[in-house]
Structures are given as C-alpha cells and as structure tokens.
Design a protein around this motif. Structure first.
Motif, PDB file in Angstrom:
ATOM      1  N   ASN A   1       0.852  -1.187   0.000  1.00 21.10           N
ATOM      2  CA  ASN A   1       0.000   0.000   0.000  1.00 21.10           C
ATOM      3  C   ASN A   1       0.889   1.239   0.000  1.00 21.10           C
ATOM      4  OD1 ASN A   1       0.678   0.528   2.902  1.00 21.10           O
ATOM      5  ND2 ASN A   1      -0.496  -1.371   3.185  1.00 21.10           N
ATOM      6  N   PRO A   2       0.311   2.420  -0.183  1.00 20.88           N
ATOM      7  CA  PRO A   2       1.143   3.635  -0.214  1.00 20.88           C
ATOM      8  C   PRO A   2       2.005   3.817   1.030  1.00 20.88           C
ATOM      9  CG  PRO A   2      -1.051   4.121  -1.052  1.00 20.88           C
ATOM     10  CD  PRO A   2      -1.099   2.719  -0.531  1.00 20.88           C
ATOM     11  N   THR A   3       1.502   3.404   2.200  1.00 19.35           N
ATOM     12  CA  THR A   3       2.302   3.539   3.420  1.00 19.35           C
ATOM     13  C   THR A   3       3.537   2.644   3.375  1.00 19.35           C
ATOM     14  OG1 THR A   3       0.328   4.055   4.704  1.00 19.35           O
ATOM     15  CG2 THR A   3       2.260   3.335   5.926  1.00 19.35           C
ATOM     16  N   SER A   4       3.351   1.415   2.906  1.00 13.37           N
ATOM     17  CA  SER A   4       4.502   0.508   2.829  1.00 13.37           C
ATOM     18  C   SER A   4       5.519   1.001   1.808  1.00 13.37           C
ATOM     19  CB  SER A   4       4.035  -0.908   2.476  1.00 13.37           C
ATOM     20  OG  SER A   4       3.422  -0.931   1.204  1.00 13.37           O
ATOM     21  N   VAL A   5       5.068   1.679   0.744  1.00 11.41           N
ATOM     22  CA  VAL A   5       6.006   2.241  -0.232  1.00 11.41           C
ATOM     23  C   VAL A   5       6.840   3.342   0.419  1.00 11.41           C
ATOM     24  CG1 VAL A   5       6.200   3.493  -2.417  1.00 11.41           C
ATOM     25  CG2 VAL A   5       4.538   1.633  -2.189  1.00 11.41           C
ATOM     26  N   GLN A   6       6.195   4.183   1.218  1.00 10.22           N
ATOM     27  CA  GLN A   6       6.945   5.226   1.932  1.00 10.22           C
ATOM     28  C   GLN A   6       7.923   4.608   2.927  1.00 10.22           C
ATOM     29  OE1 GLN A   6       4.086   7.863   3.688  1.00 10.22           O
ATOM     30  NE2 GLN A   6       3.323   8.609   1.712  1.00 10.22           N
ATOM     31  N   ASN A   7       7.489   3.568   3.628  1.00  3.84           N
ATOM     32  CA  ASN A   7       8.393   2.892   4.564  1.00  3.84           C
ATOM     33  C   ASN A   7       9.567   2.243   3.829  1.00  3.84           C
ATOM     34  OD1 ASN A   7       6.777   3.587   6.733  1.00  3.84           O
ATOM     35  ND2 ASN A   7       5.630   1.669   6.692  1.00  3.84           N
ATOM     36  N   PHE A   8       9.300   1.727   2.634  1.00  4.37           N
ATOM     37  CA  PHE A   8      10.367   1.138   1.839  1.00  4.37           C
ATOM     38  C   PHE A   8      11.396   2.200   1.438  1.00  4.37           C
ATOM     39  CE2 PHE A   8      12.169  -0.210  -2.253  1.00  4.37           C
ATOM     40  CZ  PHE A   8      12.691  -1.443  -1.886  1.00  4.37           C
ATOM     41  N   GLN A   9      10.927   3.385   1.071  1.00  7.11           N
ATOM     42  CA  GLN A   9      11.846   4.472   0.749  1.00  7.11           C
ATOM     43  C   GLN A   9      12.701   4.831   1.961  1.00  7.11           C
ATOM     44  OE1 GLN A   9      12.200   6.660  -2.327  1.00  7.11           O
ATOM     45  NE2 GLN A   9      14.034   6.759  -1.067  1.00  7.11           N
ATOM     46  N   LEU A  10      12.070   4.881   3.131  1.00  9.93           N
ATOM     47  CA  LEU A  10      12.809   5.163   4.361  1.00  9.93           C
ATOM     48  C   LEU A  10      13.860   4.085   4.624  1.00  9.93           C
ATOM     49  CD1 LEU A  10      13.218   6.657   7.078  1.00  9.93           C
ATOM     50  CD2 LEU A  10      11.371   5.245   8.013  1.00  9.93           C
ATOM     51  N   LEU A  11      13.491   2.829   4.410  1.00  7.01           N
ATOM     52  CA  LEU A  11      14.433   1.734   4.614  1.00  7.01           C
ATOM     53  C   LEU A  11      15.647   1.865   3.704  1.00  7.01           C
ATOM     54  CD1 LEU A  11      12.280  -1.503   5.047  1.00  7.01           C
ATOM     55  CD2 LEU A  11      13.993  -0.606   6.619  1.00  7.01           C
ATOM     56  N   CYS A  12      15.406   2.188   2.445  1.00  9.25           N
ATOM     57  CA  CYS A  12      16.515   2.315   1.497  1.00  9.25           C
ATOM     58  C   CYS A  12      17.496   3.389   1.946  1.00  9.25           C
ATOM     59  CB  CYS A  12      15.975   2.631   0.106  1.00  9.25           C
ATOM     60  SG  CYS A  12      15.060   1.271  -0.664  1.00  9.25           S
ATOM     61  N   ASP A  13      16.973   4.550   2.362  1.00 12.69           N
ATOM     62  CA  ASP A  13      17.858   5.631   2.814  1.00 12.69           C
ATOM     63  C   ASP A  13      18.572   5.254   4.100  1.00 12.69           C
ATOM     64  OD1 ASP A  13      16.941   7.023   0.664  1.00 12.69           O
ATOM     65  OD2 ASP A  13      15.516   8.253   1.779  1.00 12.69           O
ATOM     66  N   TRP A  14      17.845   4.575   4.988  1.00 11.27           N
ATOM     67  CA  TRP A  14      18.411   4.195   6.284  1.00 11.27           C
ATOM     68  C   TRP A  14      19.569   3.210   6.101  1.00 11.27           C
ATOM     69  CZ3 TRP A  14      14.400   3.331  10.735  1.00 11.27           C
ATOM     70  CH2 TRP A  14      15.048   3.498  11.962  1.00 11.27           C
ATOM     71  N   ILE A  15      19.294   2.152   5.341  1.00 10.09           N
ATOM     72  CA  ILE A  15      20.326   1.121   5.136  1.00 10.09           C
ATOM     73  C   ILE A  15      21.501   1.693   4.355  1.00 10.09           C
ATOM     74  CG2 ILE A  15      20.789  -1.114   4.067  1.00 10.09           C
ATOM     75  CD1 ILE A  15      17.826  -1.806   4.593  1.00 10.09           C
ATOM     76  N   GLY A  16      21.211   2.493   3.327  1.00  7.19           N
ATOM     77  CA  GLY A  16      22.287   3.072   2.539  1.00  7.19           C
ATOM     78  C   GLY A  16      23.189   3.973   3.344  1.00  7.19           C
ATOM     79  N   THR A  17      22.601   4.805   4.210  1.00  5.34           N
ATOM     80  CA  THR A  17      23.403   5.696   5.060  1.00  5.34           C
ATOM     81  C   THR A  17      24.242   4.908   6.050  1.00  5.34           C
ATOM     82  OG1 THR A  17      21.716   7.421   4.848  1.00  5.34           O
ATOM     83  CG2 THR A  17      23.284   7.634   6.665  1.00  5.34           C
ATOM     84  N   ALA A  18      23.630   3.881   6.696  1.00  2.71           N
ATOM     85  CA  ALA A  18      24.367   3.079   7.676  1.00  2.71           C
ATOM     86  C   ALA A  18      25.517   2.335   7.010  1.00  2.71           C
ATOM     87  CB  ALA A  18      23.422   2.096   8.364  1.00  2.71           C
ATOM     88  N   PHE A  19      25.278   1.756   5.825  1.00  2.00           N
ATOM     89  CA  PHE A  19      26.331   1.004   5.154  1.00  2.00           C
ATOM     90  C   PHE A  19      27.454   1.929   4.696  1.00  2.00           C
ATOM     91  CE2 PHE A  19      28.375  -1.244   1.670  1.00  2.00           C
ATOM     92  CZ  PHE A  19      28.493  -2.533   2.176  1.00  2.00           C
ATOM     93  N   ALA A  20      27.114   3.097   4.167  1.00  2.00           N
ATOM     94  CA  ALA A  20      28.139   4.044   3.722  1.00  2.00           C
ATOM     95  C   ALA A  20      28.981   4.530   4.887  1.00  2.00           C
ATOM     96  CB  ALA A  20      27.477   5.221   3.009  1.00  2.00           C
TER      97      ALA A  20
END
Length: 463
Positions: free
Chosen positions: A302-321
């Motif tokens: 749903n639209p909420t899960s898409v927003q959460n997915f975007q947050l996850l991508c930024d979160w994981i990418g920042t932590a890994f970098a």
C-alpha cells in the motif's frame, strides 16, 4: 471557612474546626464549662482549706492556671474571659482596704496589678495562638487545594491510561511499532559493514514483513547480491544486474524507486519483484546498492509501505556508507578500533614512552601489563577476534577509564595494558581478577584458553 480555586476553577471549601465544638456568644462552650469547673473547685479549696483568703500569699496565684490554659487552648477571647473571671473571683468580696501609709494610686495599683497581668497574658498569648490557628487554616486550605489538584491529575491520568490501553489494543497486532523499529534500527548502526548486512534482515522484517527480499551492493558497474531472505531453490531471480539492465538504469542511474502498484514500474521490474529502490547515503548522495522485495502480502502493499520502503533504502544506505567510510579510515589511520575497543599495537611504543616521560616528570607510578592467550591448536582469525573481544570486555568492566588497552603485539604477547598510578604489587589483585574474567568469557564462548601475563613496573613515584 476558606474558599480556594482548584486547577479546574471548582470552588474548594475548607473549614478549620473550632476547638471545643459548639459556641455560646462566640465562645467555646467547652471553655466555659472548664472555666466554671475550675473556679468551683478552686474556690471550694479556698473556702474550706484556706479560710476564704482567695489564695493570698500563694505565688504564683493559682488563677494563672485558668488564664494560661484556656488562652493556650482556645485563644484570645476565651483567655480574656478567663482573665475577667479570675479578676471577679479574686476581688468580689475581697477588696483590700487602703492602709494609712498608702496613697490612693498605690492602693489602686496593688488592687489592679494582678488582673492587669492576667489580661496582658491573655492578649499576648492569645494572639500567638490565634496566629498559629490562622496559619493552620491557611495550610489546611492549601492542603485541600493540593488534594483537589491531585484528584484532577489522578482523573486525567486515569483518562490517559484508558486512552493508552485503547491505543495499545489497536496497535497490538501491528509489527510496525516505534519500539520494534528502534530495536531493529540498532542492529544496523554498526561500524562494520558485515554487521550492517546482518542487521538488515531484522530491520526489513520489522517494518515491511516481506516474504522474500534481497539486498544488492554496487560493485563498479554491477549490482551483486549480498543477501537474500526467503528465496526458495526453485526461484529464478537474478543475482546480478549490469549497467545495461533495466533495473540498473532505473534504480541506480535514474535513482528511482519502483513499485508494482504503478503499471509503468511493474513493467520495469520485469517480474523481479514488487518493490526496488536505491540504497542512498542521505548525507553524501552516494548510492551503495539496491534493496528489492520479491514477494509481499497483498494487504501489505500500500502507499504507506512504499513510503516505509523508501525510508528503509535511505536508512540502510546511510548506515552502510558510514560503516564503509569508517573501515576505510581505520585502514588508513589504524590508531583505534572502536569495534574492538582497543588501541592499535603500532601506537603502544609511542604511548608507552609518552606515559613514562610524563610519569617521571609529574611523579606517579606506572605499570605495564602484558597478556598472552594460549589456546589448543592453531588460532584462526575468528578465535583471535573472540579473544580480543573477551579482553576488551573484561578490561572495560574491571579497569579504570585512565587505563589504556592495546591490541595484539608482535613479540609474543597478544595484548598490552598501561596502568598509570599503579605499582606492581598493587596491580597483582587487578591482574588476577582480569585474567579470571577473560577466561570466564572464553569459556562462555566455548573457546577454552589459558591467559598468561607479565607485569612490568615502569616507574615508581618514590624512585
């Protein structure tokens, strides 16, 4: 009676009860009864035992007892009544005659001195008592107001508790709570890229709860699978995407989040999943990989899960970098390892010389401790890492903040510690506790090892 306003503007009436209960003409009935009984007994004693002299020659006069007691018990008004009653009981029918050598004013003074003292004592002591009573009334009013505020706060708290229970009941079955997100997020806030990858699984499950998902890392012009969760043996998802693939051009080059909800994005996904997005380091804009969800529950997309997915991508990418930058700086600097909580071995000799020079100049004790862990067989990298964690954990819990711990050295001793303001004999019990703690940690990790140590006293303050 005192009227106060509580926090809800509700009048709060407080009444300080009269001492003695009911009143007669503003005077406590109990005070009048006590006064009558006192003088009945006192005058009876005077008549039958002292010949009706009204206690002449007795000092202090017994009537003082009535004045002081009633004033202290009931206040000014009752004290004045007691003084008046004492005056009447003393002078009615007992007025001394004026002597020949006594003038009128002297006679009048002798006649009125005792009553004046009674009235003065009644006024002074009574005002003190009344002031304390007024203070008690004020404090009683403040207490009533505080209790009213307490009731209001308690009612508000009960209301908030009911609201909280209702909210908890509504979110009890949901996985995406703040607490679970926080606990999962802690698993990727690491200084090691390997530990970040391990923690990604819990974080993604706690927020999206997908059935299948995978994480790809960018290696030059390729996306290579670094982790996949839920994949079955008969799944044929791609494990690598080059720069010419649609997903690479859309997610990495185009920095676009793809969702199967959108028909265009669904065609770009080409059956590889339902969600795909770039792992983006928010602070630098660097793309480190791609997160892809292959299967997700129908109601969870749903639209909420898409927003959460975007947050996850930024979160994981920042932590890994961040973890990768830290590892790069560790390789370049090599001075301190936060992951192992130890100083580098290359820094030991320099720090030892500086601490020794400072100890000689300032004048404090300095001792060095060397540790070697002897295990069974050849030590591999995992065993050495476990030994290092055990030493760091034991040192952190037992040693002082000023004690320095260094990593493995090349002269046969694996670890070195600098203990300022500690002599060799003082260090003995500390070393014993430290070695035992390390051995206990190794045993708990199923890595039996024996700790050998050497204490080197570098400097004594007394020479």
């Amino acid at each position: 009676m005192t009227t106060l306003l509580g926090p809800t503007d509700t009048p709060v009436e407080t009444t300080m009860p009269h001492v003695g209960g009911a009143t007669v003409l503003g005077l406590r009935r109990a005070a009048l009864i006590e006064l009558a009984l006192f003088f009945a007994v006192a005058l009876a004693i005077d008549v039958f035992l002292l010949g009706g002299t009204r206690f002449a020659g007795v000092a202090p006069h017994p009537f003082w007892l009535a004045v002081l007691l009633l004033t202290a018990q009931y206040g000014t008004n009752e004290g004045l009544v007691a003084a008046a009653a004492s005056t009447l009981a003393l002078r009615v029918g007992n007025v001394p005659a004026q002597t020949i050598g006594q003038d009128f004013y002297g006679w009048l003074l002798d006649l009125s001195l005792q009553p004046i003292l009674w009235f003065a004592a009644a006024v002074i002591l009574g005002e003190l008592v009344d002031r304390r009573r007024r203070m008690a009334i004020r404090l009683d009013g403040e207490l009533a107001a505080a209790r009213q505020r307490e009731r209001v706060i308690a009612d508000a708290f009960d209301q908030m508790s009911r609201l909280k229970e209702n909210l908890e009941a509504r979110v009890a079955g949901q996985l995406k709570t703040v607490l679970t997100t926080y606990n999962a997020a802690r698993s990727i806030e690491k200084f090691d890229t390997g530990e970040v990858l391990v923690g990604v699984s819990d974080l993604v499950k706690s927020i999206l709860n997908p059935e299948k998902f995978s994480l790809f890392l960018l290696n030059k012009q390729h996306l290579e699978a670094a982790a996949n969760v839920g994949w079955a043996a008969d799944d044929h998802y791609a494990r690598e995407f080059d720069a010419n693939s649609i997903l690479f051009r859309s997610v990495v080059a185009g920095r676009k989040l793809l969702s199967a909800i959108d028909p265009i994005d669904e065609r770009l996904l080409s059956g590889e999943g339902v969600l795909a997005g770039p792992l983006l380091a928010v602070d630098t804009g660097e793309i480190v990989g791609m997160l892809k969800v292959e299967r997700l529950g129908f109601l969870d997309l749903n639209p909420t899960s898409v927003q959460n997915f975007q947050l996850l991508c930024d979160w994981i990418g920042t932590a890994f970098a961040n973890a990768r930058r830290f590892e790069d700086s560790q390789e370049q600097g090599g001075a301190f390892s936060i992951a192992r909580n130890m100083l580098s071995a290359t820094l030991f000799e320099r720090q030892r010389g500086l601490m020794l020079a400072l100890a000689r100049r300032v004048g404090f004790d300095l001792t060095a401790l060397y540790l070697r862990i002897e295990g069974d067989g050849v030590l591999d990298a995992d065993s050495v890492a476990a030994f290092t964690r055990s030493v760091a954990t034991a040192a952190q819990s037992l040693l002082r903040a000023t004690d320095l711990v260094f990593e493995r050295r090349e002269d046969g001793w694996h670890y070195a510690l600098l203990l300022p303001k500690m002599r060799g004999e003082t260090a003995a019990p500390v070393v014993e506790r430290l070695t035992k703690a390390v051995e206990d940690l190794l045993e708990a990790a199923h890595l039996p090892g024996r700790v050998r140590h050497l204490v080197e006293e570098l400097h004594r303050a007394d020479g």
